[in-house]
Scaffold this motif. Structure first.
Motif, short mmCIF file in Angstrom:
data_model
loop_
_atom_site.label_atom_id
_atom_site.label_comp_id
_atom_site.label_asym_id
_atom_site.label_seq_id
_atom_site.Cartn_x
_atom_site.Cartn_y
_atom_site.Cartn_z
N TYR A 71 0.83 -1.21 0.00
CA TYR A 71 0.00 0.00 0.00
C TYR A 71 0.86 1.26 0.00
CZ TYR A 71 -4.44 2.34 1.12
OH TYR A 71 -5.57 3.10 1.09
N TYR A 73 0.05 4.40 0.40
CA TYR A 73 -0.43 5.57 1.14
C TYR A 73 0.12 5.55 2.57
CZ TYR A 73 -3.46 8.89 3.45
OH TYR A 73 -3.93 9.95 4.16
N HIS A 173 -13.87 0.37 4.26
CA HIS A 173 -13.13 -0.55 3.39
C HIS A 173 -13.52 -2.00 3.64
CE1 HIS A 173 -10.84 3.12 3.80
NE2 HIS A 173 -9.93 2.76 2.95
N TYR A 214 -13.87 5.43 -4.59
CA TYR A 214 -12.93 4.58 -5.30
C TYR A 214 -13.05 3.18 -4.70
CZ TYR A 214 -10.14 6.86 -1.58
OH TYR A 214 -9.71 7.43 -0.38
N GLU A 216 -11.45 1.13 -2.92
CA GLU A 216 -11.16 0.77 -1.52
C GLU A 216 -12.37 1.07 -0.63
OE1 GLU A 216 -7.67 2.87 -0.26
OE2 GLU A 216 -6.59 2.29 -2.07
N HIS A 217 -13.09 2.14 -0.99
CA HIS A 217 -14.24 2.55 -0.18
C HIS A 217 -15.48 1.79 -0.64
CE1 HIS A 217 -12.26 6.65 0.96
NE2 HIS A 217 -11.76 5.64 1.62
N ALA A 318 -5.63 9.04 -3.84
CA ALA A 318 -6.64 8.14 -4.42
C ALA A 318 -7.78 8.97 -4.97
CB ALA A 318 -7.13 7.15 -3.35
N LYS A 319 -8.14 10.03 -4.22
CA LYS A 319 -9.25 10.89 -4.70
C LYS A 319 -8.85 11.58 -6.00
CE LYS A 319 -9.77 13.31 -0.93
NZ LYS A 319 -8.68 12.80 -0.06
N ASP A 339 4.30 14.76 -5.07
CA ASP A 339 3.87 14.06 -3.85
C ASP A 339 5.09 13.85 -2.96
OD1 ASP A 339 1.12 12.18 -3.15
OD2 ASP A 339 2.96 11.84 -2.00
N ASP A 340 4.89 14.09 -1.66
CA ASP A 340 6.03 13.98 -0.72
C ASP A 340 6.25 12.56 -0.20
OD1 ASP A 340 4.78 17.08 0.39
OD2 ASP A 340 6.60 16.77 -0.78
N LYS A 344 5.90 6.91 -3.71
CA LYS A 344 5.09 7.25 -4.89
C LYS A 344 5.92 7.95 -5.96
CE LYS A 344 0.57 7.64 -2.58
NZ LYS A 344 -0.68 8.43 -2.43
N ASN A 376 -8.31 18.29 0.38
CA ASN A 376 -8.61 18.18 1.81
C ASN A 376 -7.45 18.67 2.66
OD1 ASN A 376 -7.66 15.87 0.38
ND2 ASN A 376 -7.56 14.74 2.30
N PHE A 377 -6.28 18.88 2.02
CA PHE A 377 -5.14 19.45 2.72
C PHE A 377 -4.72 20.78 2.08
CE2 PHE A 377 -4.84 16.03 5.47
CZ PHE A 377 -4.72 14.81 4.81
N LYS A 384 3.05 25.18 1.57
CA LYS A 384 4.27 24.58 1.01
C LYS A 384 4.64 25.15 -0.35
CE LYS A 384 4.56 20.04 3.11
NZ LYS A 384 4.58 18.59 2.90
O1 DWN Z 1 -9.31 6.21 3.12
C1 DWN Z 1 -8.22 6.59 2.69
C2 DWN Z 1 -7.76 7.99 2.87
C3 DWN Z 1 -7.84 8.33 4.33
O2 DWN Z 1 -6.44 8.15 2.46
C4 DWN Z 1 -7.35 5.66 2.00
N1 DWN Z 1 -8.20 4.66 1.40
C5 DWN Z 1 -6.50 6.26 0.93
C6 DWN Z 1 -6.16 7.66 1.17
O3 DWN Z 1 -6.94 8.46 0.26
P1 DWN Z 1 -6.24 9.68 -0.49
O4 DWN Z 1 -4.97 9.18 -1.13
O5 DWN Z 1 -7.22 10.40 -1.30
O6 DWN Z 1 -5.84 10.52 0.81
P2 DWN Z 1 -5.15 11.88 0.98
O7 DWN Z 1 -4.63 11.88 2.40
O8 DWN Z 1 -6.02 12.98 0.56
O9 DWN Z 1 -3.86 11.84 0.02
C7 DWN Z 1 -3.01 12.91 0.12
C8 DWN Z 1 -1.86 12.68 -0.83
O10 DWN Z 1 -1.13 13.90 -0.86
C9 DWN Z 1 -0.93 11.61 -0.32
O11 DWN Z 1 -0.36 10.87 -1.41
C10 DWN Z 1 0.15 12.40 0.37
C11 DWN Z 1 0.19 13.69 -0.41
N2 DWN Z 1 0.62 14.81 0.40
C12 DWN Z 1 1.86 15.35 0.11
O12 DWN Z 1 2.54 14.90 -0.80
N3 DWN Z 1 2.30 16.40 0.87
C13 DWN Z 1 -0.19 15.29 1.39
C14 DWN Z 1 0.26 16.36 2.15
C15 DWN Z 1 -0.59 16.94 3.23
C16 DWN Z 1 1.55 16.93 1.88
O13 DWN Z 1 1.99 17.88 2.52
#
Ligand code: DWN
Ligand code: ZN
Length: 402
Positions: A71, A73, A173, A214, A216-217, A318-319, A339-340, A344, A376-377, A384
């Motif tokens: 995985y 994530y 999930h 998606y 997983e959900h 994933a979104k 992506d950090d 990935k 969402n972030f 950043k």
């Molecule tokens: O349910 C799930 C949720 C909680 O997380 C899992 N099934 C899969 C995952 O879904 P997602 O990938 O849509 O979640 P995120 O947390 O919205 O993904 C954020 C992506 O952005 C990650 O790959 C990490 C990346 N990121 C980054 O590179 N730098 C995020 C932040 C905050 C950053 O500073």
């Protein structure tokens, strides 16, 4: 067969399931690819409404071994989520009458963010359960006690009951909710508390958050549906809270010691009833809004491409995979996604051929626009990237440029 069709509601068993959204055949959102041409297998991505209990659920269940073998994530990448876990660990310390130090199990602990928050908050014995080998190994490297398996009877046989069991972003999930919750019941001390967090379906509808859909959900929950599922397993919901994490989640507290529910339970049940969330028509009109977002996003990408603008994404989420695949966006629209997450980088967002790169490329490429595929972030990502001087594209709840 690597997936099966859903024939009955996983909460109430009803066969009266009506499709209200069809996002076409899509790749698995977290199956980050090693090459842009790798033809990722696609599966139907359709959402059904249960006429009896209002659960929204996918029409298929993809084999979890395919989804979670390795995985990509890592929850700890987000400071926002790390802070969310620290707050949660402190907030629930006095929720149970158990004597301190509390014992706790975190189901689907990912890379151990919440386990570390439990330890920081002075909990006693903690245990993580994580099916993905790469994440379980990361927990072990960080000296966390973890079982590399799914949450099931055999894996937990030798472990005693605990005071707190948490399930953050895993309940949606799960296919067999009865077995999942039955084991929670067994592994919870008599006055223990079970706490789950899931994306809140009412928010998905209000905020047009179709990108949270998606493979997983499997399920998309209202509070009232969660309460019903808990009740069938002998667990009673006694509190529910709404939190902004992941676009808006609900946190449900359940127990088996018969304590009284607080006013939040009836408040959420009434709001869901009066908000129309128990009626199919609410979901049909949502589907129309999803398609207008898709059309708007596609025309914006076309306009920026015609104008020779450079667009990069931030967050190979994933979104983001659902959004880009549903809108047919490829590397010709978005040149790369930052992506950090080291695991990935150097790979490609499924189904799009878009390369995933580190944030250092932002200074080199200097894009005109950054698409926040992890909207969402937004606050954290804008902080950043402010120095880049790009404008931001956000697609949810409406397509807009900031
Ligand atoms: O349910 C799930 C949720 C909680 O997380 C899992 N099934 C899969 C995952 O879904 P997602 O990938 O849509 O979640 P995120 O947390 O919205 O993904 C954020 C992506 O952005 C990650 O790959 C990490 C990346 N990121 C980054 O590179 N730098 C995020 C932040 C905050 C950053 O500073
Ligand atoms: Zn149902």
């Amino acid at each position: 067969m690597d997936y099966k069709k859903v024939k009955m509601c996983r909460v109430c068993g009803s066969k009266n399931l009506r499709k209200y959204l069809d996002l076409g055949r899509q790749p698995l959102a977290n199956q980050i690819q090693d090459s842009p041409n790798y033809p990722s297998k696609k599966y139907p991505l359709q959402v059904l409404f249960c006429e009896r209990c209002a659960l929204s659920q996918l029409s298929v269940v993809v084999d979890p071994k395919i989804l979670y073998k390795d995985y990509p994530y890592h929850s700890s990448v987000s400071r926002t989520f790390r802070e969310h876990c620290i707050y949660l660990a402190e907030h629930i310390k006095n929720i149970t009458k158990a004597k301190h130090p509390l014992t706790a199990i975190d189901i689907a602990c990912n890379d151990g963010v919440l386990l570390e928050a439990f330890i920081r908050a002075g909990y006693g014995a903690t245990l993580g359960v994580e099916p993905s080998k790469n994440l379980a190994q990361k927990c072990e490297r960080n000296k966390l006690t973890v079982i590399n398996d799914f949450w099931h009877e055999r894996a937990l046989a030798e472990y005693p009951p605990v005071d707190i069991i948490t399930a953050l972003n895993v309940f949606a999930h799960v296919d067999d909710l009865g077995a999942f919750l039955g084991l929670v019941y067994k592994k919870l001390n008599p006055n223990g508390v079970f706490i789950l967090e899931v994306p809140y379906l009412a928010n998905l509808i209000k905020q047009n958050q179709f990108d949270t859909i998606y493979h997983e959900h499997l399920s998309y929950f209202l509070f009232s549906t969660i309460k019903e599922a808990l009740h069938y397993a002998g667990l009673e919901a006694f509190r529910v809270e709404e939190h902004s994490i992941h676009g808006g989640s609900i946190r449900v507290f359940a127990c088996k010691d018969g304590r009284d529910a607080d006013s939040s339970v009836s408040k959420f049940e009434n709001a869901e009833f009066h908000g129309g969330y128990l009626e199919f028509k609410t979901y049909k009109s949502y589907a129309k809004k999803v398609n207008s977002i898709r059309d708007h996003f596609k025309s914006l990408m076309e306009e920026l491409k015609q104008g020779g603008k450079k667009v990069m994404g931030y967050g190979a989420s994933a979104k983001g995979a659902t959004l880009l695949n549903y809108c047919g966006a490829t590397h010709t629209d978005i040149s790369a996604i930052v992506d950090d997450t080291p695991a990935k980088q150097g790979k490609f967002q499924p189904g799009t051929g878009i390369p995933i790169i580190g944030s250092e490329h932002l200074d080199i490429t200097r894009p005109d626009y950054i698409l926040l595929t992890a909207w969402n972030f937004s606050a954290e990502l804008k902080e950043k990237t402010r120095h880049v001087g790009a404008r931001y594209i956000i697609a949810i709840p409406q397509v807009r440029i900031e």
